[in-house]
Design a protein around this motif. Structure first.
Motif, short mmCIF file in Angstrom:
data_model
loop_
_atom_site.label_atom_id
_atom_site.label_comp_id
_atom_site.label_asym_id
_atom_site.label_seq_id
_atom_site.Cartn_x
_atom_site.Cartn_y
_atom_site.Cartn_z
N THR A 181 9.44 -2.33 11.20
CA THR A 181 7.98 -2.25 11.17
C THR A 181 7.79 -0.68 10.79
O THR A 181 6.89 -0.34 10.13
N ALA A 185 5.99 0.85 7.65
CA ALA A 185 4.95 1.40 7.84
C ALA A 185 4.88 3.12 7.17
O ALA A 185 4.02 3.46 6.65
N VAL A 190 1.42 4.82 6.76
CA VAL A 190 0.86 4.74 8.00
C VAL A 190 1.68 5.49 8.84
O VAL A 190 2.91 5.04 9.23
N HIS A 195 -3.05 7.53 10.73
CA HIS A 195 -3.76 6.22 10.78
C HIS A 195 -3.37 5.93 12.23
O HIS A 195 -2.51 5.96 12.94
N ARG A 253 1.60 -5.00 12.81
CA ARG A 253 2.11 -5.76 11.54
C ARG A 253 1.15 -6.35 10.48
O ARG A 253 1.05 -6.16 9.32
N GLU A 255 -1.90 -5.15 10.06
CA GLU A 255 -2.41 -4.05 9.60
C GLU A 255 -1.52 -3.63 8.46
O GLU A 255 -2.38 -3.39 7.33
N ILE A 256 -0.40 -3.42 8.57
CA ILE A 256 0.45 -2.94 7.49
C ILE A 256 0.62 -4.21 6.33
O ILE A 256 0.59 -3.84 5.23
N ASP A 257 0.43 -5.37 6.76
CA ASP A 257 0.20 -6.21 5.72
C ASP A 257 -0.73 -6.17 4.79
O ASP A 257 -0.80 -6.23 3.51
N VAL A 259 -2.26 -3.30 4.40
CA VAL A 259 -2.15 -2.07 3.33
C VAL A 259 -0.97 -2.53 2.21
O VAL A 259 -1.35 -2.28 1.26
N HIS A 330 -2.99 3.37 3.37
CA HIS A 330 -3.95 3.36 4.22
C HIS A 330 -5.37 3.83 4.51
O HIS A 330 -6.22 3.40 5.10
#
Length: 445
Positions: A181, A185, A190, A195, A253, A255-257, A259, A330
């Motif tokens: 992750t 990121a 990220v 972020h 995860r 949040e990154i998805d 992004v 981000h």
């Protein structure tokens, strides 16, 4: 076996044989348990680990208990071996043999040196016993003492082994997922300090590293004994900290998805935003043009002022394009979400402004349509040449087709023509209220 008074009745041969059989079975069971404890994987791990905290304290006492267990077991074995030897002297034991066997089997024949107990750090049933030079036990009492020590030792070993079997492997799996992750990121910008999700990843990494060290060195700190259970190893590992960090990683995860979704759809969304803002600009331009036309063609009316183009939104859209060019996904994600809502609001505001500005023209068009509709109705009845109707029609028409048009006066002229037509057609005249929007339903109403 319950303790008996060694001065009581001498045991007969059958009682001796039954007692020896029972003690032999207990001896075999205790030996099997001690050997299993000696070979237990948890005990071997405890012997080789660098322990701290509660586990270090408990293991010190448990090691002493295990040592004391073997000391007791050896003494128990010696006493049982002596009793068996006496019984094996003769097929029919003499009274002297039976007296000696009674003393061995019912008395307190086992003596354990007090120093062994004192230096073992093991729990003792009597606090004063640790300071005695020696301690005497009956065989039954010695079995009970060994059972207590074995249960407490096994409980500590099983609990430590259960924590070590459960938590480190799960922490390692979560740490591997954390690394994947973190790499993903970093690829989408990220990062810690830039972020919130990047800061969360850094914190989770520190927490998991510290958690694994604590679990390895002090497993009992992460053990929850079962309430009301006295069985060795009754309980379960405490995964509170692990579960909390696993949930935190799952939030990161997601949040990154989000992004990543922004990265995939960024160009489409920016193009769509440009289109919406362009339509808002065109609508506002149309409203400004219409306002000038209304001011020129309509008299005695208030026309709202039309605002300028949304320059602030255009600047934010340019910022979004910059974020996309520099792969700052981000930052782009929340900006696009805010811009999309603001752009839709701006387009709606522009349309409402155009509607408000052109309202007087719509009223004039409605009055023109109503006037022509009544004229057509009168013509169908052959009354189009009536002088009064012609006069009123021409007056209303001049007002509606002249510039600037006084809407209130024109409305009254249309109403007078409508009343005259209604009276001429033999209907009851309607007396609508004053004002422009009173009756616009047409001649067929």
């Amino acid at each position: 076996m319950a303790d008996t008074d060694p001065t009581g009745p001498v045991m007969d041969r059958d009682e001796v044989d039954r007692a020896l059989a029972r003690l032999g079975a207990e001896h075999e069971a205790i030996e099997t348990s001690l050997l299993a404890l000696q070979d237990h994987a948890g005990r071997r791990l405890l012997e080789g680990a660098r322990l701290t905290g509660l586990t270090e304290q408990r293991w010190t006492a448990t090691e002493a208990s295990i040592t004391l267990l073997w000391t007791y077991f050896d003494a128990y074995s010696d006493a049982l071996r002596t009793a068996r030897h006496i019984r094996a002297r003769r097929r029919w034991s003499s009274r002297e043999d039976l007296v000696e066997l009674t003393e061995l089997l019912r008395g307190e024949p086992v003596t354990v040196a007090g120093s062994a107990t004192a230096t073992a750090h093991a729990p003792t049933p009597d606090a004063a016993a640790a300071h005695r030079l020696s301690e005497r036990y009956s065989l039954a009492a010695l079995v009970d003492r060994m059972n207590d020590l074995y249960a407490s030792s096994l409980d500590m070993v099983v609990a430590s082994d259960a924590v070590w079997s459960a938590l480190p492997a799960r922490i390692d799996l979560l740490a591997a997922e954390l690394q994947r992750t973190s790499r993903l990121a970093h690829s989408v910008g990220v990062r810690p300090g830039e972020h919130p999700a990047g800061d969360d990843l850094e914190r989770i990494t520190r927490t998991l590293t510290r958690l694994r060290e604590q679990v390895v060195s002090d497993p009992l700190a992460f053990w929850k004994p079962a309430e009301g259970s006295s069985a060795p190893g009754g309980g379960k590992p405490d995964t509170t900290v692990y579960d909390r960090e696993a949930r935190a990683l799952e939030d990161v995860r997601r949040e990154i998805d989000a992004v990543l979704t922004v990265r995939q759809d960024a160009e489409k969304r920016i193009v769509r935003l440009r289109d919406v803002l362009s339509r808002a600009d065109r609508t506002l331009a149309e409203a400004r043009t219409a306002r000038g036309e209304v001011l020129a063609k309509i008299a005695a009316t208030e026309v709202p002022v039309v605002s300028g183009p949304p320059t602030a939104l255009q600047e934010q859209l340019s910022t979004a394009a910059e974020y996309r060019r520099h792969a700052q996904w981000h930052r782009l994600s929340p900006l696009l979400e805010a811009l999309e809502q603001k752009a839709e609001d701006e387009l709606l505001r522009a349309r409402e402004s155009l509607t408000a500005v052109t309202a007087p023209l719509a009223v004039r068009a409605e009055l023109r349509g109503r006037l022509d509709a009544y004229k057509a109705k009168v013509a169908r009845h052959g009354l189009a040449e009536d002088p009064e109707l012609v006069e009123r029609y021409e007056k209303a028409r001049r007002m509606l087709w002249s510039a600037p048009c006084d809407l209130r006066a024109a409305d009254q002229a249309v109403l007078r023509y409508q009343q005259a037509a209604t009276e001429l057609l033999g209907g009851s005249p309607r007396v609508p209220g004053r004002g422009v929007p009173d009756d616009r339903r047409g001649p067929g109403a």
